[in-house]
Design a protein around this motif. Sequence first.
Motif, PDB file in Angstrom:
ATOM      1  N   UNK A   1       0.792  -1.110   0.194  1.00  0.00           N
ATOM      2  CA  UNK A   1      -0.118  -0.162  -0.092  1.00  0.00           C
ATOM      3  C   UNK A   1       0.884   1.261   0.050  1.00  0.00           C
ATOM      4  N   UNK A   2       0.385   2.385  -0.640  1.00  0.00           N
ATOM      5  CA  UNK A   2       1.073   3.589  -0.622  1.00  0.00           C
ATOM      6  C   UNK A   2       0.627   4.451   0.588  1.00  0.00           C
ATOM      7  N   UNK A   3       1.304   5.606   0.497  1.00  0.00           N
ATOM      8  CA  UNK A   3       1.104   6.423   1.543  1.00  0.00           C
ATOM      9  C   UNK A   3      -0.253   7.295   1.669  1.00  0.00           C
ATOM     10  N   UNK A   4      -0.953   7.237   0.351  1.00  0.00           N
ATOM     11  CA  UNK A   4      -2.239   7.687   0.353  1.00  0.00           C
ATOM     12  C   UNK A   4      -3.457   6.625   0.763  1.00  0.00           C
ATOM     13  N   UNK A   5      -3.208   5.482   0.313  1.00  0.00           N
ATOM     14  CA  UNK A   5      -4.237   4.463   1.004  1.00  0.00           C
ATOM     15  C   UNK A   5      -4.052   4.240   2.575  1.00  0.00           C
ATOM     16  N   UNK A   6      -2.700   4.283   2.935  1.00  0.00           N
ATOM     17  CA  UNK A   6      -2.169   4.270   4.496  1.00  0.00           C
ATOM     18  C   UNK A   6      -2.820   5.368   5.122  1.00  0.00           C
ATOM     19  N   UNK A   7      -2.775   6.493   4.498  1.00  0.00           N
ATOM     20  CA  UNK A   7      -3.394   7.468   5.038  1.00  0.00           C
ATOM     21  C   UNK A   7      -5.071   7.856   5.241  1.00  0.00           C
ATOM     22  N   UNK A   8      -5.534   7.275   4.374  1.00  0.00           N
ATOM     23  CA  UNK A   8      -6.987   7.124   4.359  1.00  0.00           C
ATOM     24  C   UNK A   8      -7.191   6.158   5.273  1.00  0.00           C
ATOM     25  N   UNK A   9      -6.568   4.993   5.457  1.00  0.00           N
ATOM     26  CA  UNK A   9      -6.950   3.757   6.667  1.00  0.00           C
ATOM     27  C   UNK A   9      -6.660   4.678   7.873  1.00  0.00           C
ATOM     28  N   UNK A  10      -5.490   5.286   8.037  1.00  0.00           N
ATOM     29  CA  UNK A  10      -5.280   6.066   9.330  1.00  0.00           C
ATOM     30  C   UNK A  10      -6.250   6.846   9.951  1.00  0.00           C
ATOM     31  N   UNK A  11      -6.824   7.607   8.892  1.00  0.00           N
ATOM     32  CA  UNK A  11      -7.941   8.692   9.404  1.00  0.00           C
ATOM     33  C   UNK A  11      -9.150   7.950   9.615  1.00  0.00           C
ATOM     34  N   UNK A  12      -9.348   6.798   8.804  1.00  0.00           N
ATOM     35  CA  UNK A  12     -10.626   6.189   8.962  1.00  0.00           C
ATOM     36  C   UNK A  12     -10.645   5.318  10.551  1.00  0.00           C
ATOM     37  N   UNK A  13      -9.440   4.955  10.592  1.00  0.00           N
ATOM     38  CA  UNK A  13      -9.314   4.376  11.991  1.00  0.00           C
ATOM     39  C   UNK A  13      -9.552   5.176  13.152  1.00  0.00           C
ATOM     40  N   UNK A  14      -8.637   6.450  13.203  1.00  0.00           N
ATOM     41  CA  UNK A  14      -8.611   7.105  14.194  1.00  0.00           C
ATOM     42  C   UNK A  14     -10.214   7.948  14.650  1.00  0.00           C
ATOM     43  N   UNK A  15     -10.996   8.228  13.310  1.00  0.00           N
ATOM     44  CA  UNK A  15     -12.094   8.712  13.301  1.00  0.00           C
ATOM     45  C   UNK A  15     -13.068   7.646  13.694  1.00  0.00           C
ATOM     46  N   UNK A 389     -12.119  18.772  -5.499  1.00  0.00           N
ATOM     47  CA  UNK A 389     -10.759  18.126  -4.965  1.00  0.00           C
ATOM     48  C   UNK A 389     -10.963  16.604  -4.869  1.00  0.00           C
ATOM     49  N   UNK A 390      -9.902  15.913  -5.607  1.00  0.00           N
ATOM     50  CA  UNK A 390      -9.871  14.488  -5.394  1.00  0.00           C
ATOM     51  C   UNK A 390      -9.237  13.977  -4.295  1.00  0.00           C
ATOM     52  N   UNK A 391      -9.456  12.840  -3.404  1.00  0.00           N
ATOM     53  CA  UNK A 391      -8.849  12.534  -2.477  1.00  0.00           C
ATOM     54  C   UNK A 391      -7.172  12.379  -2.603  1.00  0.00           C
ATOM     55  N   UNK A 392      -6.917  11.905  -3.940  1.00  0.00           N
ATOM     56  CA  UNK A 392      -5.576  11.441  -4.214  1.00  0.00           C
ATOM     57  C   UNK A 392      -4.766  12.905  -4.187  1.00  0.00           C
ATOM     58  N   UNK A 393      -5.582  14.038  -4.360  1.00  0.00           N
ATOM     59  CA  UNK A 393      -4.685  15.185  -4.641  1.00  0.00           C
ATOM     60  C   UNK A 393      -4.755  16.000  -3.220  1.00  0.00           C
ATOM     61  N   UNK A 394      -5.247  15.369  -2.088  1.00  0.00           N
ATOM     62  CA  UNK A 394      -5.244  16.059  -0.766  1.00  0.00           C
ATOM     63  C   UNK A 394      -4.072  15.879   0.106  1.00  0.00           C
ATOM     64  N   UNK A 395      -3.507  14.569  -0.177  1.00  0.00           N
ATOM     65  CA  UNK A 395      -2.331  14.128   0.442  1.00  0.00           C
ATOM     66  C   UNK A 395      -1.116  14.661   0.441  1.00  0.00           C
ATOM     67  N   UNK A 396      -0.463  14.783   1.877  1.00  0.00           N
ATOM     68  CA  UNK A 396       0.774  15.558   1.811  1.00  0.00           C
ATOM     69  C   UNK A 396       1.861  14.927   0.777  1.00  0.00           C
ATOM     70  N   UNK A 397       2.347  15.862  -0.054  1.00  0.00           N
ATOM     71  CA  UNK A 397       3.335  15.393  -0.942  1.00  0.00           C
ATOM     72  C   UNK A 397       4.810  14.785  -0.683  1.00  0.00           C
ATOM     73  N   UNK A 398       4.930  15.198   0.593  1.00  0.00           N
ATOM     74  CA  UNK A 398       6.370  14.717   0.961  1.00  0.00           C
ATOM     75  C   UNK A 398       6.139  13.468   2.036  1.00  0.00           C
ATOM     76  N   UNK A 399       5.041  12.777   2.081  1.00  0.00           N
ATOM     77  CA  UNK A 399       4.774  11.840   3.186  1.00  0.00           C
ATOM     78  C   UNK A 399       5.133  10.539   2.661  1.00  0.00           C
ATOM     79  N   UNK A 400       5.698   9.768   3.624  1.00  0.00           N
ATOM     80  CA  UNK A 400       6.216   8.485   2.873  1.00  0.00           C
ATOM     81  C   UNK A 400       5.616   7.424   3.557  1.00  0.00           C
ATOM     82  N   UNK A 401       5.441   6.147   2.878  1.00  0.00           N
ATOM     83  CA  UNK A 401       4.932   5.402   3.201  1.00  0.00           C
ATOM     84  C   UNK A 401       5.149   4.588   4.665  1.00  0.00           C
TER      85      UNK A 401
END
Length: 445
Positions: A1-15, A389-401
Amino acid sequence: MDALMLSRIQFAVTAGFHFIFVPLTLGLVVLIAFMQTVYVRTGDRDYLRMTKFWGKLFLINFAIGVVTGITLEFQFGMNWAEYSKYVGDIFGAPLAIEATVAFFLESVFLGIWIFGWKKVSKRVHLFSIWMVALGSNLSALWILIANGWMQHPVGYTIINGRAELTDFTAVILSPYAWLKFFHTATSGWVIGAFFVMGVSAYHLLKGNEVQIFKKSMKTAAIFGLFSSLAVAGIGDFHAAEVAKTQPSKFAAMESIWETEKGAPVILFAIPDEEGERNSVELFPIPKLASFMAFKEWNAEVTGLRDIPAKDRPPVTPVFLGFRLMVGLGALFILLAGTALYYLRKGTLSNKKWLLRALLYSIPLPYIAAQLGWIVAEVGRQPWIVYGLMRTEDGVSVNLTTQQVAISLAGFFIFYGTLMLIDFYLLFKFSAKGPEKEGRRTAEAV
């Protein structure tokens, strides 16, 4: 999984973890305020003991819920910096008002309520718990105004590649946001009501403090039936708003593939997203989807095939989540109504099957609330701000997996531990029951 998908999972988990605690706060505090009102007006000491017993459980849940909510806003800057840059001018305003007005209102009066027994008058003390109830629900309102803007953006203009606020009134009066608030708040009331009903059923089954828990059961059953009916009614209006503002979500909720007039509701279907059809369809109700969407039996409903594939949400989780949520909502009306019926007949204590059903139903409103968020948030995809704005365009650009994976693992451990602590404390003090009438209770008055 890339940083985008993991970030989505992280926000879903915490929310998702945070929303285990929030709805019980919204519902239980209203019931406690009502119980204390009855005590102040009538002097019935049973209601004083009820207030203190349910109040202790409320405080346990509130304290842990506050901790779980702190990390959510940090993710906007850490994981979703591009999103924050794009909409910060709009999205930040409701969140700032929530923190500086609603949360402080809630917290200040909660302090008065906790420490004010016998230090302020009964009416001032009662006023403080009603202010806590108001603050809790106002806090939910401002957060859902922000979320409502993500679902249906209004009152903005695009300047230099950013969404900037032009009409604050349009944002705070958005019909989508208000329907979402009332639907979410009343679902929290259902959770509070069924929590009280379930714990009361546990004690009635054991014959503990029968008078106290019959009164608690009656109060919660009335509130639960009202709240369950309100959720259903508001949900109907909300579905119509979704159909108007987010046709792709509505089509996914009903798994409608072909645009048609007089579209039916299919009670059971198995969506085949690759084949752009339903592989199984059972129990159709003619024209009901059209009526739900536009209050006209022959209105035209947009099908998923007329929406570009890249703009469609995942159909299966949205469709199944919506069906399960509605089914559970119907069950809550049935259970609360049945409990109230036997309470009025004076035979509830003899209905062991119903008491067990109410006890085992405690988790079900939580599940329904989580399913509602799945429908709302997965149904909005692939947009982080619908249509803008698409979800893929909202993730931080320098974020790593690796960075997200480490923080996600930490959140799982931290939030899982908090959830276990919450469940343990709630179970422990729920099973213990209210304090016996005595010096401590008398001194608290």
